[in-house]
Structure formats: structure tokens, C-alpha cells
Design an enzyme around this catalytic site. Structure first.
Site, PDB file in Angstrom:
ATOM      1  N   ASP A  96       4.252 -15.291   9.383  1.00  0.00           N
ATOM      2  CA  ASP A  96       4.062 -15.636   7.966  1.00  0.00           C
ATOM      3  C   ASP A  96       5.198 -16.533   7.486  1.00  0.00           C
ATOM      4  OD1 ASP A  96       2.883 -15.738   5.506  1.00  0.00           O
ATOM      5  OD2 ASP A  96       3.587 -13.783   4.833  1.00  0.00           O
ATOM      6  N   GLN A 141       0.810  -1.208   0.000  1.00  0.00           N
ATOM      7  CA  GLN A 141       0.000   0.000   0.000  1.00  0.00           C
ATOM      8  C   GLN A 141       0.848   1.265   0.000  1.00  0.00           C
ATOM      9  OE1 GLN A 141      -2.722   0.199   3.261  1.00  0.00           O
ATOM     10  NE2 GLN A 141      -3.761   2.020   2.520  1.00  0.00           N
ATOM     11  N   PHE A 142       1.980   1.233   0.715  1.00  0.00           N
ATOM     12  CA  PHE A 142       2.767   2.444   0.877  1.00  0.00           C
ATOM     13  C   PHE A 142       4.188   2.334   0.335  1.00  0.00           C
ATOM     14  CE2 PHE A 142      -0.251   2.545   4.496  1.00  0.00           C
ATOM     15  CZ  PHE A 142      -1.003   3.622   4.062  1.00  0.00           C
TER      16      PHE A 142
END
Length: 862
Positions: free
Chosen positions: A718, A579-580
Site C-alpha cells: 500500500d 475493525q478491531f
């Protein structure tokens, strides 16, 4: 009407008509029932079941009649109540429900009479009887043979009970059972789904007994509800209970049963003709497309899939002379149980007789299902066809089957035309009158849904840790078709309240700054045993969950890494984006001059080094910039030979960058998928190989890196082969780029369009409760080890959809031995598979630590 509208209608016609026709023609294929998802309310509480379909043996009064026996309803005097006090010696009172068609019923719910505090009558125990035709009634028994079901303990709570085995019925009776005289009242609900197979009975030889290693294995149909004498007739049982047997037929999904319970089996010594014949009776004439038979194939014990099946069809009184024959491919390599799909070539029939031929000593089935469409017949007398039998008289006018293929197409066309005309009218009205209103309403509904549905897990993986929303109020579910997934055999559902997990927004934004003690106060749920620090706020790649006790790592303002000159970068390719920010693969010059003395590159002097550069976009907001600085501080403290190292930063100007190691062989997932195990296949294909000892060496390094992280109380969240990088000599370093790469988007399950979860690697408590701990990392390590030993040739649980993976976590919670585990890889030794299974232990405290995992892998090094 405007010309533009006429043009749009013509265009819609051309597009929608063929699509509608295709949908109609392809809509006949039905899949077999799945008991784990066939749990929708059938209509007592939602009133889809009409009053006239509810009857009873008697009633107190008109206000306690059968129609008032609806779960969670207070109409009338609040429940159905039989006419008089029930005596132990006379328990024949019942509440009966007619479902109008056959249904597969997996769950029942009961409730007493509360009537706003006036009533206090309920059934502490009860029995269920059911019927498929309204004449022959069958008493339900559980898998241990018990008829009585535990009921209510008060007049207001709903008690849900799984029916094990499920029942296939049109009529169901609830019969209160008591051990002393008392008044009882009941409100009830049935849960399940429509029985699409239409099968009302099967007749088969009795299952037989096998002696295996001095152990008796009973392969009888223990839940068959028909007559059992020398054979089984006019009933249904384990072949239709929706429960597929395990690969090892001596094991079972169910507690406290005997070996062989899941299968019905026969030996060829008892069948001189070489086949077992089973006849299937259906509710009406149907157009059959396929039959699916779940067979055991444990050939090491002389059990195999049938060699051939021959099926005969009966639509009227006589069997058709021409059967359908099918021979599956024999498999002497894979001992897994499997479905064999047999094409029935669209034969019309109300009964099917199949002869299954032995291919070895034993044949075992656990499920047989049919896919069909209801047949259409001409109900008037048809003229005699040319070529009729000579003894048929002209006045007999025999009825012949009509070829309904053209009729179905015509009906499909007509339905499509009507649908399109209605749709066009709605579209025109919507576009010309209501468009703006509907946009506002839909936007408001979407906002409400996203606020109320934001799950614990999606918040933990959210792209913005500062996201806030108002917590939804507890409310009754209004969904008629909401499925019930009880978390235990005696799940209690409070009346007039569907309890929800608390919304994560109830936790204040400054949770990360609290002590562990403060975050577990009453009324404030603590969703993770580690407070979260920017999991994926910059690039979409997961970093680490950092426990509150180590938050002092982030104290201070100085960045403990030296500034690296941007001019020494050469960009090669984009690895991913979030997103960034973005992640790029770069070559860096003179990197060794900027590194700590305790770190050295395995490269010659003046040689460029491959690095991964995380870049923060210049337009990123203040929160993203703060998260980026936190991530740098965390990464700068991680110094282990099996963890990707932070090498440098570029902070003097935008875009802000952090530079980490990158390994020349890329990630472990792609590396292994390009290789093959040593053996004949690799020789024939000339593919590069990796030996088992090298696989275990890589797995040991992953365990070593995770041992280091766990010693710092860091939780990765993760761990997977996509997040492990491979260097020279099979060197492994754990990274965190996986989520940001489009290559692995299929490994993540999107929740409400906001965030994604790697559910196939997550422990059950992470998915259901939002708990992420070192123990959940251990679970993910077990999956990563499985990936490694299978050369990443398929996704974990590749045979399950994302929704089924989530459902499987519920089985881990219930712990009734129905959960599905990843199978043992072909080249995985038993001790290593035992280690995998221990990583997936239901109780997190009983999973091994990474220290123990590392030790076991070292001890089992070839």
C-alpha cells in the site's frame, strides 16, 4: 385498506412523483459509446434475437436451419449448415442476423456443430458483411485491410474475435471461407451495444498527408466504409470507431500502422474558405442536445482545436437558415488532446452540416459523437398556420413540426403515475404478506453471492485472515447481459463452461506456515509470492506481506520492545480506526529513556515527542489479538532511517498498544497539497513552496526505505504518499496508517462490502491475479513518485472511474498498446518520467529494482 396504508401511499406519492418526473426529463442525455465496455451479447444465445430475424442463404435440412445457428445451443441438429459442400470458387453462403436497429458491434463469437459428439463440422475461417439499411452491404476489414477472420479448430469450443475496427450495423452476415471443398456448420453470437448516436453516415473531405521531420504522417480515414473518390460519402469510419487518438498524433493505439493513424486531419492550405465541412446523416429525426469532438492540440506542430464551428440543421428537405455557432476557448498551454462539447440547443434534425474553422495550419479529429433524443412528429395533416407563405394553397395543408415539450412532460407524468400505482400495490403486498419470506430469501441470496464473489484481492486485504467459505462450483453464466472481456485476441471459451478464477478459499488457512514450494503444488493456486501476515486486522491500516523464508522472525514468544508507561501519554486526536482498533496521535514524555541505544530523537531533553499509538479494542477476538502480537514482532525488526520505527508497547493490560514514530508535518499527501511549486503562481497566491530538488530528495528517501524493505523480502502492498510521513528538513519515513483514515476512503475500492483495495496504485497483476511482490511495490512507487511531482493535486487516473481503472488493467494484460499511463507531470524531467514508465512495465521482471531506482534518483539529483 388500513388508514396507515393510505397515509403511506399519500406520502409515497409526494416523494416519488417529482423524482420520477425528474428522472424522465433528465433521461435523454446519452454519452458516447465506449468500446471497452460495449461488449454485451446481443441475443443469439440468450434468444433476445427472434427466430424470424435469423435467415440464411440455404440449409442442409429443416433441422439445420438458420434459427439453429445460436452460439452454445444444441437445438435441432446442433447448428446452421448450408445446403451443400462449400467450394473455394463459390463462397456465397451466409448466415444473416437482423438486429432490428443499429448496433455498435465490437466482438463476434463462433462455434461449430458438435451435436453431442455426432457432428464435426466447423468453419476454420470466415468473413463478415454488414449493412445499415439492408441494401448496401459492406465487407469488414481489419485495421491492416485483411478480410478473413480465423475461426474454429474444433466443433465445440467457442472462439471470440475482437472486431478492430468495430462495425455499426443493423444486418450482419457470417460467410464461411475455405481453401478446399468441405462441409461447414456454424453457431454464432454478436457482442456490442445499441448505437445511440443514430448516425448512419458522414460525408467529409479526404484526410491529408503531413510531412513532419522528413516523416510521412497519413491523416486519412483508413477504415471508412463508404465511397471514397474526391471526398468520403455515405459511410462511417474512424470518427465513429470509439477510439480516441493519443496526445501525440504521430503515435497510435494500434500495432503495425503508420504515423497519424488515429486521426483524420486537414491543412488550411487546401481550404480557401478557412473551414472543413462535414455532413452527418441520421436514422431519423432527432432532438439534438450536444456534439462532442475529440481534437488534437499539439500546437508545437501547428495543430490546434478548431477556432469556431457553425452547424446547420435539416429536418425535412431544406436546411434551416439559422445555424448554431460555437467558439471553444483556445489553449496554448496544454498540448493534450481533448473533447470539445458543442451545445446544439435541442434542434430537431435528421441531418447536420458543420463547418469547422481552422485556428492554425492543421486540424485533426479522432471522434465525433452526438447526444440526442428521438423527435416526435404529428403524423396527421395540420391546419395551415397564420403567416404561411403566400403561395401556399389552403388545400395543401402542409405538415408542421409540433412543439413536443409539453407532450413529453405529460407522457412522463402518466408513466410515473402508472409506475407509482404498481409500486404501491407491490409494497402493500410485500409488507402485509410476503415480508418475512422475502427477507429469508434475500438473506440467503446475499450469503451465496458473498461466498461466490469473494475475489482473490479482497481476501488478501481482508480484515480477518481466518475467514473461510466454501468454493463455488464452476457453472455456466446465466446473465443475459454479462459482458465479455477476452484476455487475448484468440481467446478460447470452452463450450458450456464460463471459466472462473479459483476462489481463494481453496487455499488452506495454514498457507502462511507452508514453504514456498508447498504452496505452489498442482491444484493449489499461489496467489502471492509473499505469504500474508495480518495486513489490516487491527486498525485497518496495511502493514506488510512477509515471505515464508522470513517467518522465523515470528518465532519465540517474547516481545523484543520495552513496556512503556501509559501515564506518560497525552492524547491529541484520533488519526483513524479499523475493525478491531484505533490509531491516535499522542504526545509522549521521556520516550528517549525507553528506546534502543541506536535510536535518537531530534528533540531536546524533557521535550515531549509526537507518536502514533495503535490501540487494540478490549473486545477484540483472539485472532485479532494474535495478529496484533505478530505485527509488533514484525515492526520491531524494521530499523531503517526511512521506515517508521516501533518505539514501545503497552502490554500489561487492555487495551494493548503499540507506539510508533509520527512526524510533525503529517503525511506527504496533505503536506504537498498545501504547497505549490516555486514560480509565479506561488508568488501571486503567497502559498508556501517546495522546490523540485526537495521533491526529488523526498522521493529518493522513499526509494531508500523501500530498498531496505525489499532487502528483507518484505512487500508493503500500500505504498502511496498518504503512507509517507514528513519530518523536519523534508525527512521522509514510510508508514502504514493510510487505509485506517476516513480522509483517504476515496482512495480505496470496496469489493462486495468486505474489503477495500487501493486499485489506483496497484499493478495489473495485483488486481487481476492477486499477486503482490516487490515488483508490484515498484509499480506503486511509480504512482507515488507521480503523486509527489504533481503535488498531490489530484488522484491518479482522476479522469477514470474505479471500474475504468480496473478495465485499464485488462489492457495492460493484453498489451495491445491501448493501456492508459499516467501523464508526465509538468515539472518532471524526461529521465525521471522514463523511470516512472519503467515501474509500470507490463512484465514484472523488467521493472527496475528499488536499488536501481534509488541509484537513478541519486544520479539525477539537481
Amino acid at each position: 385498506m388500513k388508514a396507515r396504508s393510505r397515509f403511506e401511499m399519500n406520502h409515497l406519492w409526494k416523494i416519488i412523483f417529482p423524482l420520477s418526473l425528474l428522472l424522465y426529463l433528465s433521461g435523454n442525455v446519452k454519452s458516447q459509446v465506449n468500446p471497452s465496455v460495449c461488449r454485451s451479447p446481443l441475443g443469439m444465445s440468450g434468444r433476445q434475437i427472434l427466430d424470424e430475424d435469423i435467415s440464411a442463404s440455404s440449409q442442409w435440412s429443416e433441422s439445420t436451419a438458420a434459427k439453429y445457428g445460436r452460439l452454445d445451443s444444441e437445438e435441432g441438429d446442433g447448428a446452421w449448415c448450408p445446403e451443400s459442400t462449400i467450394e473455394p470458387e463459390n463462397m456465397n453462403e451466409f448466415l444473416q442476423i437482423d438486429l432490428r436497429s443499429l448496433h455498435f458491434i465490437t466482438l463476434v463469437g463462433t462455434q461449430g456443430r458438435h451435436a453431442g459428439g455426432i457432428g464435426n463440422e466447423f468453419a476454420q475461417t470466415y468473413k463478415i458483411k454488414y449493412s445499415r439499411d439492408g441494401s448496401r452491404w459492406i465487407s469488414w476489414r481489419n485495421r491492416q485491410g485483411k478480410e478473413v477472420i480465423e475461426g474454429n479448430r474444433n466443433a465445440y469450443d467457442i472462439v471470440l474475435k475482437d472486431l478492430e475496427p468495430p462495425i455499426i450495423a443493423r444486418f450482419v452476415r457470417f460467410m464461411p471461407v475455405i481453401d478446399h471443398s468441405m462441409n461447414v456448420c456454424m453457431r454464432v453470437e454478436l457482442y456490442g451495444c445499441e448505437w445511440l448516436d443514430g448516425l448512419v453516415s458522414y460525408n467529409a473531405p479526404l484526410g491529408q498527408e503531413m510531412i513532419l521531420h522528413d516523416q510521412e504522417v497519413y491523416l486519412n480515414d483508413s477504415v471508412y466504409d463508404g465511397a471514397i473518390l474526391y471526398s468520403m460519402t455515405e459511410g462511417l469510419g474512424q470518427l465513429t470507431d470509439g477510439m480516441c487518438g493519443l496526445d501525440d498524433f504521430t503515435l497510435s493505439h494500434v500495432y503495425n500502422v503508420w504515423p497519424g493513424y488515429d486521426y483524420v486531419g486537414w491543412t488550411n492550405e487546401s481550404f480557401p474558405n478557412g473551414y472543413v465541412e462535414i455532413m452527418f446523416e441520421f436514422d431519423r429525426t432527432r432532438n439534438f442536445t450536444t456534439m462532442k469532438v475529440h481534437c488534437n492540440n499539439m500546437f508545437s506542430q501547428r495543430v490546434k482545436v478548431f477556432q469556431k464551428v457553425v452547424c446547420y440543421f435539416r429536418s425535412d428537405l431544406d436546411w434551416e437558415p439559422t445555424p448554431v455557432s460555437f467558439s471553444p476557448v483556445m489553449d496554448d498551454v496544454n498540448p493534450s488532446a481533448r473533447f470539445v462539447t458543442v451545445s446544439l440547443q435541442n434542434h430537431m434534425a435528421s441531418a447536420i452540416k458543420c463547418q469547422y474553422y481552422f485556428s492554425d495550419m492543421w486540424m485533426m479529429f479522432s471522434e465525433i459523437t452526438f447526444q440526442s433524443d428521438t423527435a416526435m412528429y404529428n403524423t396527421t395533416l395540420a391546419p395551415r398556420k397564420t403567416g404561411a407563405p403566400p403561395n401556399t394553397q389552403p388545400g395543401d395543408n402542409p405538415v408542421h413540426k409540433v412543439d413536443d415539450s409539453n407532450t413529453r412532460i405529460l407522457i412522463g407524468c402518466l408513466v410515473a403515475i402508472i409506475f407509482i400505482l404498481v409500486a404501491i400495490i407491490v409494497i402493500i403486498l410485500w409488507r402485509q404478506v410476503w415480508q418475512k419470506v422475502l427477507e429469508k430469501v434475500s438473506r440467503r441470496m446475499l450469503d451465496d453471492e458473498l461466498t461466490a464473489s469473494l475475489s482473490i484481492q479482497s481476501e488478501a486485504f481482508s480484515c480477518n485472515n481466518n475467514l473461510t467459505s466454501s468454493a463455488p462450483s464452476e457453472q455456466e453464466s446465466s446473465s443475459t447481459y454479462e459482458r465479455i472481456f477476452p484476455l487475448g485476441a484468440d481467446y478460447q471459451e470452452p463450450s458450456r463452461l464460463v471459466r472462473k478464477l479459483p476462489d481463494v478459499s481453496q487455499v488452506s488457512e495454514d498457507t502462511a506456515s507452508k514453504s514456498p514450494q508447498s504452496s505452489t503444488q498442482e491444484g493449489v493456486p499461489h496467489y502471492a509470492e509473499a505469504d500474508i501476515v495480518n495486513l489490516q486486522g487491527v486498525t485497518g491500516g496495511n502493514t506488510y506481506a512477509v515471505p515464508a523464508v522470513t517467518m522465523d522472525l515470528l518465532s519465540g514468544k517474547d516481545i523484543p520492545i520495552e513496556e512503556f508507561p501509559r501515564k506518560l501519554f497525552t492524547f491529541k486526536e484520533k488519526l483513524g480506526e479499523g475493525q478491531f482498533g484505533e490509531v491516535h496521535l499522542c504526545e509522549a514524555e521521556d520516550m528517549e529513556e525507553f528506546m534502543d541505544k541506536d535510536f535518537s530523537f531530534d528533540v531536546s531533553e524533557n521535550q515531549t515527542v509526537l507518536v502514533a499509538v495503535k490501540m487494540l479494542r478490549a473486545d477484540a477476538n483472539k485472532n485479532a489479538r494474535n495478529d496484533f502480537l505478530k505485527e509488533i514482532k514484525i515492526m520491531s525488526r524494521l530499523k531503517d532511517p526511512n521506515i517508521i520505527r516501533l518505539l514501545g508497547v503497552c502490554m500489561s493490560s487492555d487495551p494493548l498498544c503499540m507506539i510508533t514514530e509520527y512526524m510533525e508535518n503529517g503525511d506527504l499527501n496533505q503536506f504537498l497539497s498545501r504547497h505549490e511549486p516555486e514560480g509565479m503562481i506561488a508568488l501571486l497566491s503567497n502559498a508556501p513552496t517546495v522546490s523540485y530538488s526537495n521533491l526529488q530528495h523526498m522521493a529518493t528517501q522513499i526509494a531508500s526505505g523501500m530498498k531496505y524493505l525489499s532487502s528483507l523480502n518484505f512487500v508493503h502492498r500500500d505504498l502511496a504518499t498518504r503512507n509517507c510521513l514528513v519530518g523536519k528538513n523534508y525527512t521522509i519515513k514510510i508508514a502504514d496508517f493510510g487505509m485506517s483514515r476516513n480522509l483517504y476512503s476515496g482512495d480505496y475500492y470496496r469489493i462486495q462490502g468486505r474489503a477495500v483495495l487501493p486499485i489506483r496504485w496497484m499493478s495489473w497483476e495485483s488486481i487481476l491475479l492477486g499477486k503482490f511482490t516487490t515488483a508490484s511495490d515498484v509499480w506503486a512507487f511509480g504512482v507515488t513518485l507521480w503523486e509527489t511531482l504533481t503535488f498531490c493535486k489530484e488522484q491518479p487516473y482522476s479522469q477514470l472511474s474505479d471500474e475504468q481503472v480496473i478495465e485499464n488493467t485488462g489492457e495492460f494484460f493484453r498489451d495491445q498498446r491501448r493501456q492508459i499511463y499516467l501523464p508526465q507531470p509538468a515539472m518532471c524531467p524526461d529521465p525521471i518520467y522514463k523511470l516512472m514508465l519503467s515501474c509500470w512495465h507490463r512484465n514484472a521482471k523488467e521493472r527496475p529494482s528499488f536499488q536501481e531506482i534509488h541509484r537513478v534518483l541519486l544520479e539525477n539529483t539537481p
